[in-house]
Design an enzyme around this catalytic site. Structure first.
Site, PDB file in Angstrom:
ATOM      1  N   ALA A  13       0.718  -1.075   0.215  1.00 51.90           N
ATOM      2  CA  ALA A  13      -0.047  -0.136   0.006  1.00 51.90           C
ATOM      3  C   ALA A  13       0.802   1.334   0.147  1.00 51.90           C
ATOM      4  O   ALA A  13       0.444   2.360  -0.457  1.00 51.90           O
ATOM      5  CB  ALA A  13      -0.911  -0.164   1.055  1.00 51.90           C
ATOM      6  N   ALA A  18      -0.130   2.059  -5.520  1.00 52.20           N
ATOM      7  CA  ALA A  18      -0.785   1.252  -4.858  1.00 52.20           C
ATOM      8  C   ALA A  18      -1.632   2.673  -3.560  1.00 52.20           C
ATOM      9  O   ALA A  18      -2.617   2.563  -3.434  1.00 52.20           O
ATOM     10  CB  ALA A  18      -0.457   0.477  -3.704  1.00 52.20           C
ATOM     11  N   SER A  87       5.467  -5.094  -5.464  1.00 50.62           N
ATOM     12  CA  SER A  87       6.746  -5.982  -6.231  1.00 50.62           C
ATOM     13  C   SER A  87       7.765  -4.796  -6.386  1.00 50.62           C
ATOM     14  O   SER A  87       7.570  -3.698  -6.589  1.00 50.62           O
ATOM     15  CB  SER A  87       6.186  -6.127  -7.690  1.00 50.62           C
ATOM     16  OG  SER A  87       6.709  -7.321  -8.052  1.00 50.62           O
ATOM     17  N   TYR A 138      11.466  -4.323 -27.178  1.00 50.20           N
ATOM     18  CA  TYR A 138      10.614  -4.349 -28.790  1.00 50.20           C
ATOM     19  C   TYR A 138      11.609  -5.356 -29.433  1.00 50.20           C
ATOM     20  O   TYR A 138      11.725  -5.056 -30.723  1.00 50.20           O
ATOM     21  CB  TYR A 138      10.488  -3.062 -29.541  1.00 50.20           C
ATOM     22  CG  TYR A 138      10.062  -1.617 -28.827  1.00 50.20           C
ATOM     23  CD1 TYR A 138       8.689  -2.031 -28.451  1.00 50.20           C
ATOM     24  CD2 TYR A 138      10.586  -0.861 -28.315  1.00 50.20           C
ATOM     25  CE1 TYR A 138       7.851  -1.011 -27.789  1.00 50.20           C
ATOM     26  CE2 TYR A 138      10.025   0.219 -27.713  1.00 50.20           C
ATOM     27  CZ  TYR A 138       8.664   0.287 -27.300  1.00 50.20           C
ATOM     28  OH  TYR A 138       7.998   1.033 -26.763  1.00 50.20           O
ATOM     29  N   LYS A 168       8.641  -9.514 -13.813  1.00 45.76           N
ATOM     30  CA  LYS A 168       7.042  -9.342 -14.122  1.00 45.76           C
ATOM     31  C   LYS A 168       6.288 -10.366 -14.818  1.00 45.76           C
ATOM     32  O   LYS A 168       5.246 -10.941 -14.468  1.00 45.76           O
ATOM     33  CB  LYS A 168       6.812  -8.006 -14.888  1.00 45.76           C
ATOM     34  CG  LYS A 168       7.101  -6.771 -13.810  1.00 45.76           C
ATOM     35  CD  LYS A 168       6.673  -6.734 -12.528  1.00 45.76           C
ATOM     36  CE  LYS A 168       5.416  -6.357 -12.485  1.00 45.76           C
ATOM     37  NZ  LYS A 168       4.650  -6.312 -11.033  1.00 45.76           N
ATOM     38  N   PRO A 191       0.337  -1.920 -16.973  1.00 46.67           N
ATOM     39  CA  PRO A 191       0.610  -0.504 -17.082  1.00 46.67           C
ATOM     40  C   PRO A 191       1.884  -0.439 -17.766  1.00 46.67           C
ATOM     41  O   PRO A 191       2.858  -1.188 -17.781  1.00 46.67           O
ATOM     42  CB  PRO A 191       0.733   0.135 -15.660  1.00 46.67           C
ATOM     43  CG  PRO A 191       0.226  -0.775 -14.796  1.00 46.67           C
ATOM     44  CD  PRO A 191       0.455  -2.193 -15.570  1.00 46.67           C
ATOM     45  N   VAL A 194       4.301   4.462 -15.250  1.00 51.35           N
ATOM     46  CA  VAL A 194       3.439   5.298 -14.637  1.00 51.35           C
ATOM     47  C   VAL A 194       3.962   6.445 -13.966  1.00 51.35           C
ATOM     48  O   VAL A 194       5.060   6.562 -13.509  1.00 51.35           O
ATOM     49  CB  VAL A 194       2.867   4.386 -13.488  1.00 51.35           C
ATOM     50  CG1 VAL A 194       1.421   5.265 -12.879  1.00 51.35           C
ATOM     51  CG2 VAL A 194       2.529   2.876 -14.163  1.00 51.35           C
TER      52      VAL A 194
HETATM   53  N1  LIG Z   1       5.527   2.728 -11.755  1.00 52.81           N
HETATM   54  C1  LIG Z   1       5.535   2.256 -13.063  1.00 52.81           C
HETATM   55  O1  LIG Z   1       5.952   2.600 -14.143  1.00 52.81           O
HETATM   56  C2  LIG Z   1       5.072   0.547 -13.153  1.00 52.81           C
HETATM   57  C3  LIG Z   1       4.678   0.271 -14.520  1.00 52.81           C
HETATM   58  C4  LIG Z   1       4.081  -1.014 -14.705  1.00 52.81           C
HETATM   59  C5  LIG Z   1       3.775  -1.640 -13.470  1.00 52.81           C
HETATM   60  N2  LIG Z   1       4.268  -1.442 -12.273  1.00 52.81           N
HETATM   61  C6  LIG Z   1       3.791  -2.196 -11.200  1.00 52.81           C
HETATM   62  O2  LIG Z   1       3.084  -1.629 -10.163  1.00 52.81           O
HETATM   63  C7  LIG Z   1       3.399  -2.141  -8.984  1.00 52.81           C
HETATM   64  C8  LIG Z   1       3.674  -0.799  -8.109  1.00 52.81           C
HETATM   65  O3  LIG Z   1       4.911  -0.271  -8.536  1.00 52.81           O
HETATM   66  P1  LIG Z   1       5.128   1.387  -8.051  1.00 52.81           P
HETATM   67  O4  LIG Z   1       5.460   1.865  -9.394  1.00 52.81           O
HETATM   68  O5  LIG Z   1       3.982   1.763  -7.217  1.00 52.81           O
HETATM   69  O6  LIG Z   1       6.534   1.044  -7.382  1.00 52.81           O
HETATM   70  P2  LIG Z   1       6.977   1.637  -5.804  1.00 52.81           P
HETATM   71  O7  LIG Z   1       6.290   2.908  -5.436  1.00 52.81           O
HETATM   72  O8  LIG Z   1       8.292   1.210  -5.693  1.00 52.81           O
HETATM   73  O9  LIG Z   1       6.069   0.378  -4.781  1.00 52.81           O
HETATM   74  C9  LIG Z   1       6.470  -0.935  -4.823  1.00 52.81           C
HETATM   75  C10 LIG Z   1       5.696  -1.559  -3.556  1.00 52.81           C
HETATM   76  O10 LIG Z   1       6.057  -2.662  -3.631  1.00 52.81           O
HETATM   77  C11 LIG Z   1       6.644  -2.974  -2.230  1.00 52.81           C
HETATM   78  N3  LIG Z   1       7.918  -3.860  -2.249  1.00 52.81           N
HETATM   79  C12 LIG Z   1       8.800  -3.469  -3.191  1.00 52.81           C
HETATM   80  N4  LIG Z   1       9.880  -4.582  -3.042  1.00 52.81           N
HETATM   81  C13 LIG Z   1       9.231  -5.304  -2.012  1.00 52.81           C
HETATM   82  C14 LIG Z   1      10.007  -6.325  -1.204  1.00 52.81           C
HETATM   83  N5  LIG Z   1      11.129  -6.992  -1.453  1.00 52.81           N
HETATM   84  N6  LIG Z   1       9.117  -6.774  -0.180  1.00 52.81           N
HETATM   85  C15 LIG Z   1       8.057  -6.246   0.208  1.00 52.81           C
HETATM   86  N7  LIG Z   1       7.395  -5.182  -0.454  1.00 52.81           N
HETATM   87  C16 LIG Z   1       8.196  -4.972  -1.708  1.00 52.81           C
HETATM   88  C17 LIG Z   1       7.062  -1.570  -1.725  1.00 52.81           C
HETATM   89  O11 LIG Z   1       7.189  -1.724  -0.267  1.00 52.81           O
HETATM   90  P3  LIG Z   1       8.211  -0.512   0.262  1.00 52.81           P
HETATM   91  O12 LIG Z   1       7.348   0.813   0.299  1.00 52.81           O
HETATM   92  O13 LIG Z   1       8.297  -0.732   1.710  1.00 52.81           O
HETATM   93  O14 LIG Z   1       9.321  -0.263  -0.525  1.00 52.81           O
HETATM   94  C18 LIG Z   1       5.887  -0.754  -2.309  1.00 52.81           C
HETATM   95  O15 LIG Z   1       4.887  -0.973  -1.440  1.00 52.81           O
HETATM   96  C19 LIG Z   1       4.589  -2.809  -8.920  1.00 52.81           C
HETATM   97  O16 LIG Z   1       4.076  -4.242  -9.026  1.00 52.81           O
HETATM   98  C20 LIG Z   1       5.123  -2.594 -10.356  1.00 52.81           C
HETATM   99  O17 LIG Z   1       5.807  -3.652 -11.133  1.00 52.81           O
HETATM  100  C21 LIG Z   1       4.745  -0.169 -12.131  1.00 52.81           C
END
Ligand SMILES: NC(=O)c1ccc[n+]([C@@H]2O[C@H](COP(=O)([O-])OP(=O)(O)OC[C@H]3O[C@@H](n4cnc5c(N)ncnc54)[C@H](OP(=O)(O)O)[C@@H]3O)[C@@H](O)[C@H]2O)c1
Length: 337
Positions: A13, A18, A87, A138, A168, A191, A194
């Site tokens: 979260a 999130a 993740s 690509y 992923k 996505p 983002v």
């Molecule tokens: N941002 C993008 O461009 C993008 C694009 C496509 C897909 N996504 C996907 O969207 C999701 C969220 O990404 P986001 O951009 O919001 O990234 P983010 O801000 O880095 O958030 C990642 C979240 O996952 C948690 N997390 C990461 N590593 C972990 C670990 N080893 N153990 C437990 N928790 C862990 C983090 O916890 P902490 O807060 O404690 O670090 C955080 O809550 C991911 O699945 C990512 O692959 C993101």
């Protein structure tokens, strides 16, 4: 008789995506259980606590460990929807197996197996996958020879080359396998990169770091295909609420905004900041990906990319994450955003 608010679990979260999802779920009246790595880390959780204070009784935070089997059992018990977003999202790692692949893959396996144990209440699991699970660099052409679609799977990225992409792919495949095995209703959201408004003042995320670079006019390479965090969160909610939603949903603009167009728009909106000029016609702005399934089946309308950058930069400055140079200040090099 009043209906009880549906219960939604959001893993990770604290994250960029999130947090926006939690905000939207609360605004829609859901009762949200957010999982976090540690409740003690106030820098990561305080914006969530503020969201919760605005909706008393609707948000609880729970510690859960992606790598620990059974860690999510209690939090998902009795929930209607599980949004698995947690993740690791970073590109460079010296130990990709431990830093990227294990939390992505084992985390998904653990969350899905907890969901299976709570099958009596769980209506649907919504997994945050990525366009990274659709293609890598690509390198392989799209199946339809024209645009990448939900039919495509990234078969080129490896643990040594693009380990985040590989994480992923593995996580999403694990989710589909476990869902099938246990008869869980699974929908995945894919996505592209983002961007957009942030809720937390932390600056360690990949998306936030990129947007900070744009705001501060530091040199960046390429024009990424993006989507707006508000649209990504909305896609998750729509995927839960639309009974006929199924399969994978790409959330992405079809073509990148050119760096030239972006720099012009930012100069107009932020005349007080030193936004570098970017010469015309430097970038490939052709269409690359098909987002029509989410539009047709979920009714998702995308925020214009310029608004995503502008609204995001406004929040980064407000939260003191970005410090753009004032206009007139000397600039180093040319930014290719
Ligand atoms: N941002 C993008 O461009 C993008 C694009 C496509 C897909 N996504 C996907 O969207 C999701 C969220 O990404 P986001 O951009 O919001 O990234 P983010 O801000 O880095 O958030 C990642 C979240 O996952 C948690 N997390 C990461 N590593 C972990 C670990 N080893 N153990 C437990 N928790 C862990 C983090 O916890 P902490 O807060 O404690 O670090 C955080 O809550 C991911 O699945 C990512 O692959 C993101």
């Amino acid at each position: 008789m009043a209906h009880a608010a549906p219960v939604a679990v959001v893993t990770g979260a604290t994250g960029f995506v999130a947090s926006e999802l939690v905000k939207q779920l609360l605004a829609k009246g859901y009762t949200v259980r957010g999982t976090v790595r540690s409740l003690q880390n106030k820098d990561k959780v305080q914006h969530l606590e503020r969201l919760g204070q605005a909706m008393p009784g609707h948000l609880t935070l729970h510690e859960a460990d992606l790598l620990k089997e059974g860690s999510f059992d209690s939090v998902v018990r009795g929930a209607s929807y599980i949004f698995h977003t947690a993740s690791p999202f970073f590109i460079e790692s010296s130990n990709a197996q431990a830093d990227l692949i294990d939390p992505a893959l084992k985390g998904t396996a653990n969350v899905l197996s907890s969901a299976a144990k709570a099958k009596d209440s769980v209506k649907r699991v919504i997994l945050t996958s990525s366009v990274a699970a659709v293609h890598g660099e690509y390198a392989a052409p799209p199946k339809n020879g024209h645009l990448y679609t939900e039919e495509d799977w990234n078969e080129t990225s490896t643990i040594d080359n693009q380990p985040y992409h590989r994480s992923k792919v593995l996580a999403e495949q694990e989710a589909w396998k476990t869902a099938k095995q246990h008869g869980l209703d699974l929908v995945t959201i894919l996505p592209n990169f983002v961007l957009g408004p942030v809720l937390s003042s932390r600056a360690d995320g990949t998306s936030v770091g990129f947007l900070k670079g744009v705001a501060e006019g530091t040199a960046l390479q390429g024009t990424p295909l993006i989507c707006d965090v508000r649209d990504v969160a909305r896609a998750h909610v729509l995927a839960a609420e639309e009974p006929s939603a199924s399969g994978r949903y790409i959330v992405s603009h079809r073509a990148p905004l050119t760096a030239t167009a972006l720099s012009k728009a930012l100069q107009e909106r932020f005349p007080q900041y030193a936004i570098p000029e970017v010469p015309e016609q430097q970038y490939d702005a052709s269409e690359k990906i098909d987002n029509s399934k989410a539009e047709k089946e979920l009714g998702l309308q995308l925020t214009p990319a310029v608004n995503t950058f502008i609204d995001g930069i406004v929040t980064l400055v407000q939260l003191e994450i970005a410090q753009p140079l004032p206009s007139g200040a000397p600039q180093e090099g040319t930014a290719a955003v």
